[in-house]
Design a protein around this motif. Sequence first.
Motif, PDB file in Angstrom:
ATOM      1  N   HIS A 168       0.923  -1.149   0.052  1.00  0.00           N
ATOM      2  CA  HIS A 168      -0.254   0.090   0.076  1.00  0.00           C
ATOM      3  C   HIS A 168       0.897   1.307   0.079  1.00  0.00           C
ATOM      4  CE1 HIS A 168       0.917  -0.186   4.342  1.00  0.00           C
ATOM      5  NE2 HIS A 168       0.412  -1.171   4.304  1.00  0.00           N
ATOM      6  N   PHE A 169       0.282   2.323  -0.198  1.00  0.00           N
ATOM      7  CA  PHE A 169       1.033   3.627  -0.387  1.00  0.00           C
ATOM      8  C   PHE A 169       1.861   4.132   1.063  1.00  0.00           C
ATOM      9  CE2 PHE A 169       1.420   8.194  -0.461  1.00  0.00           C
ATOM     10  CZ  PHE A 169       2.322   8.567  -1.716  1.00  0.00           C
ATOM     11  N   GLU A 170       1.084   3.770   1.875  1.00  0.00           N
ATOM     12  CA  GLU A 170       1.719   4.009   3.390  1.00  0.00           C
ATOM     13  C   GLU A 170       3.206   3.373   3.418  1.00  0.00           C
ATOM     14  OE1 GLU A 170      -2.180   5.496   3.082  1.00  0.00           O
ATOM     15  OE2 GLU A 170      -1.610   3.532   2.701  1.00  0.00           O
ATOM     16  N   ALA A 171       3.162   2.278   3.033  1.00  0.00           N
ATOM     17  CA  ALA A 171       4.424   1.383   3.296  1.00  0.00           C
ATOM     18  C   ALA A 171       5.557   1.898   2.321  1.00  0.00           C
ATOM     19  CB  ALA A 171       4.215  -0.073   2.953  1.00  0.00           C
ATOM     20  N   ALA A 172       5.216   2.307   0.943  1.00  0.00           N
ATOM     21  CA  ALA A 172       6.042   3.033   0.053  1.00  0.00           C
ATOM     22  C   ALA A 172       6.682   4.186   0.738  1.00  0.00           C
ATOM     23  CB  ALA A 172       5.314   3.277  -1.127  1.00  0.00           C
ATOM     24  N   GLU A 173       5.555   5.014   1.308  1.00  0.00           N
ATOM     25  CA  GLU A 173       6.201   6.160   1.953  1.00  0.00           C
ATOM     26  C   GLU A 173       6.883   5.994   3.282  1.00  0.00           C
ATOM     27  OE1 GLU A 173       4.370  10.269   4.306  1.00  0.00           O
ATOM     28  OE2 GLU A 173       3.071   9.248   2.826  1.00  0.00           O
ATOM     29  N   SER A 187       8.419  18.210   5.665  1.00  0.00           N
ATOM     30  CA  SER A 187       7.087  18.119   6.532  1.00  0.00           C
ATOM     31  C   SER A 187       6.357  16.965   5.843  1.00  0.00           C
ATOM     32  CB  SER A 187       6.235  19.273   5.932  1.00  0.00           C
ATOM     33  OG  SER A 187       5.939  19.258   4.650  1.00  0.00           O
ATOM     34  N   ASP A 188       5.449  16.606   6.530  1.00  0.00           N
ATOM     35  CA  ASP A 188       4.589  15.277   6.362  1.00  0.00           C
ATOM     36  C   ASP A 188       4.016  15.555   4.617  1.00  0.00           C
ATOM     37  OD1 ASP A 188       4.878  14.069   8.581  1.00  0.00           O
ATOM     38  OD2 ASP A 188       2.736  14.630   9.330  1.00  0.00           O
ATOM     39  N   ALA A 189       3.717  16.650   4.317  1.00  0.00           N
ATOM     40  CA  ALA A 189       3.233  17.085   2.859  1.00  0.00           C
ATOM     41  C   ALA A 189       4.272  16.944   1.992  1.00  0.00           C
ATOM     42  CB  ALA A 189       2.573  18.599   2.740  1.00  0.00           C
ATOM     43  N   GLN A 190       5.723  17.437   2.425  1.00  0.00           N
ATOM     44  CA  GLN A 190       6.885  17.160   1.681  1.00  0.00           C
ATOM     45  C   GLN A 190       6.927  15.650   1.351  1.00  0.00           C
ATOM     46  OE1 GLN A 190       9.270  19.801   3.685  1.00  0.00           O
ATOM     47  NE2 GLN A 190       9.232  21.384   1.762  1.00  0.00           N
ATOM     48  N   TRP A 191       6.912  14.959   2.468  1.00  0.00           N
ATOM     49  CA  TRP A 191       7.586  13.541   2.175  1.00  0.00           C
ATOM     50  C   TRP A 191       6.442  12.952   1.080  1.00  0.00           C
ATOM     51  CZ3 TRP A 191      11.826  11.628   3.061  1.00  0.00           C
ATOM     52  CH2 TRP A 191      12.728  11.910   4.119  1.00  0.00           C
ATOM     53  N   ARG A 192       5.212  13.137   1.478  1.00  0.00           N
ATOM     54  CA  ARG A 192       4.066  12.691   0.642  1.00  0.00           C
ATOM     55  C   ARG A 192       4.210  12.961  -0.820  1.00  0.00           C
ATOM     56  NH1 ARG A 192      -0.727  10.167   1.365  1.00  0.00           N
ATOM     57  NH2 ARG A 192      -2.089  10.172  -0.524  1.00  0.00           N
ATOM     58  N   GLN A 193       4.662  14.217  -1.204  1.00  0.00           N
ATOM     59  CA  GLN A 193       4.973  14.868  -2.419  1.00  0.00           C
ATOM     60  C   GLN A 193       6.172  14.048  -3.021  1.00  0.00           C
ATOM     61  OE1 GLN A 193       5.855  19.132  -2.645  1.00  0.00           O
ATOM     62  NE2 GLN A 193       6.738  18.718  -4.654  1.00  0.00           N
ATOM     63  N   LEU A 194       7.208  13.597  -2.316  1.00  0.00           N
ATOM     64  CA  LEU A 194       8.308  12.824  -2.835  1.00  0.00           C
ATOM     65  C   LEU A 194       8.082  11.362  -2.800  1.00  0.00           C
ATOM     66  CD1 LEU A 194      11.333  14.025  -0.557  1.00  0.00           C
ATOM     67  CD2 LEU A 194      11.054  14.317  -3.094  1.00  0.00           C
ATOM     68  N   LYS A 200       4.833   4.239  -8.285  1.00  0.00           N
ATOM     69  CA  LYS A 200       3.502   4.066  -9.414  1.00  0.00           C
ATOM     70  C   LYS A 200       2.928   2.547  -8.913  1.00  0.00           C
ATOM     71  CE  LYS A 200       6.662   1.407 -12.654  1.00  0.00           C
ATOM     72  NZ  LYS A 200       7.245   1.321 -13.921  1.00  0.00           N
ATOM     73  N   ALA A 201       1.541   2.852  -9.121  1.00  0.00           N
ATOM     74  CA  ALA A 201       0.821   1.659  -9.064  1.00  0.00           C
ATOM     75  C   ALA A 201       1.019   0.556  -9.964  1.00  0.00           C
ATOM     76  CB  ALA A 201      -0.650   1.962  -8.959  1.00  0.00           C
ATOM     77  N   VAL A 202       1.171  -0.668  -9.340  1.00  0.00           N
ATOM     78  CA  VAL A 202       1.654  -1.944 -10.236  1.00  0.00           C
ATOM     79  C   VAL A 202       0.629  -2.954  -9.597  1.00  0.00           C
ATOM     80  CG1 VAL A 202       3.658  -1.336 -10.810  1.00  0.00           C
ATOM     81  CG2 VAL A 202       3.410  -2.629  -8.738  1.00  0.00           C
ATOM     82  N   ASP A 203       0.616  -4.028 -10.234  1.00  0.00           N
ATOM     83  CA  ASP A 203      -0.272  -5.198  -9.838  1.00  0.00           C
ATOM     84  C   ASP A 203       0.275  -5.863  -8.452  1.00  0.00           C
ATOM     85  OD1 ASP A 203      -1.790  -5.489 -12.231  1.00  0.00           O
ATOM     86  OD2 ASP A 203      -0.579  -6.957 -13.024  1.00  0.00           O
ATOM     87  N   GLY A 204      -0.686  -5.394  -7.605  1.00  0.00           N
ATOM     88  CA  GLY A 204       0.028  -6.028  -6.178  1.00  0.00           C
ATOM     89  C   GLY A 204       0.140  -5.033  -5.168  1.00  0.00           C
ATOM     90  N   GLY A 205       0.430  -3.670  -5.745  1.00  0.00           N
ATOM     91  CA  GLY A 205       0.510  -2.750  -5.032  1.00  0.00           C
ATOM     92  C   GLY A 205       1.396  -1.258  -5.711  1.00  0.00           C
ATOM     93  N   TRP A 206       2.498  -1.042  -4.934  1.00  0.00           N
ATOM     94  CA  TRP A 206       3.275   0.165  -5.428  1.00  0.00           C
ATOM     95  C   TRP A 206       4.942  -0.188  -5.701  1.00  0.00           C
ATOM     96  CZ3 TRP A 206       0.416   4.865  -6.271  1.00  0.00           C
ATOM     97  CH2 TRP A 206      -0.799   5.002  -5.832  1.00  0.00           C
ATOM     98  N   ALA A 207       5.211   0.316  -6.786  1.00  0.00           N
ATOM     99  CA  ALA A 207       6.709   0.135  -7.078  1.00  0.00           C
ATOM    100  C   ALA A 207       7.479   1.222  -7.254  1.00  0.00           C
ATOM    101  CB  ALA A 207       6.919  -0.859  -8.235  1.00  0.00           C
TER     102      ALA A 207
END
Length: 303
Positions: A168-173, A187-194, A200-207
């Motif tokens: 999931h995206f949170e694990a990627a972050e 900031s949290d917003a900057q980490w999310r932006q990075l 990118k979304a792929v089969d099974g989650g994010w890569a």
Amino acid sequence: MSPNPAPRPSASDTPPRRRSVQCAGPHGLHRMSYLEWGDADNPDVLVCVHGLTRNGRDFDELARAMAPHYRVVCPDVVGRGLSSWLPVKTDYQLPTYVADMITLIARLDVDSVHWVGTSMGGLIGMLIASIPDNPIRRLVLNDVGPVVTAASLARIGQYVGMAPVFPHFEAAEAYIRAVSAPFGHLSDAQWRQLTESSVKAVDGGWAMRYDPGIGEPFRQTPLLEDVSLWPIYDAIGCPTLLVRGAESDLLTRETADEMGRRGPRARLVEVPGVGHAPTLMDAGQIAPVRDFLLAAGAAGGGR
């Protein structure tokens, strides 16, 4: 390039344009994607090139700040972002990147550019700026110089190309925060932006948004000593700004001080509380880069 790029106020409000250019590599053709900010007809061009595992979106904030003055071009180096992946992974080398950038500058149809390069992007800029009759008139090196420490390369080699598919995206972050901890406080917003620009979304989650093969050259030729490129640095003749993370393990303070004494005699700006490398995402880090690039007579080149 004009002596002092005049502001074009509406340019910073214009969304960037996504384009690509076809380049020739050692084993065929590939496409390099890039974002272009500001007035497409502005003859004053700023090229911003990212680090090893990053992409052109790293410069969104800097590009917005500079778009009133420049046509800002932020490429995704081949194998990263939206650019092609190379079939032969050992082609992920600086000579390939240099050739691609020369092709890009030819596509832009300008005789000269200013250059901001973070880490790998700085090495590419150094190589181009050391060539006789090169197009770079003003050079910003973000946390990189002619000595790259073996310790930093070993650290990078431990994670580049090794990231899993995140469920999931949170694990990627969380992963981005861990491997990019030397970036310092964001900031949290900057980490999310990075993170949004890194995966990118792929089969099974994010890569990760890069070819894992970019790590192969690191693992095929492990380095036991620092890499020294002093002859290349000494050949640079354009005004140069060096931005260093005060806690960087890639660019030591000793090397930074020596860069101020030889070659283009780079002016040093240190960013406290940051390692490798300053993100150039906040006003405090952008300001010295902006001031250097827009200094009176900045397009004149020379020492």
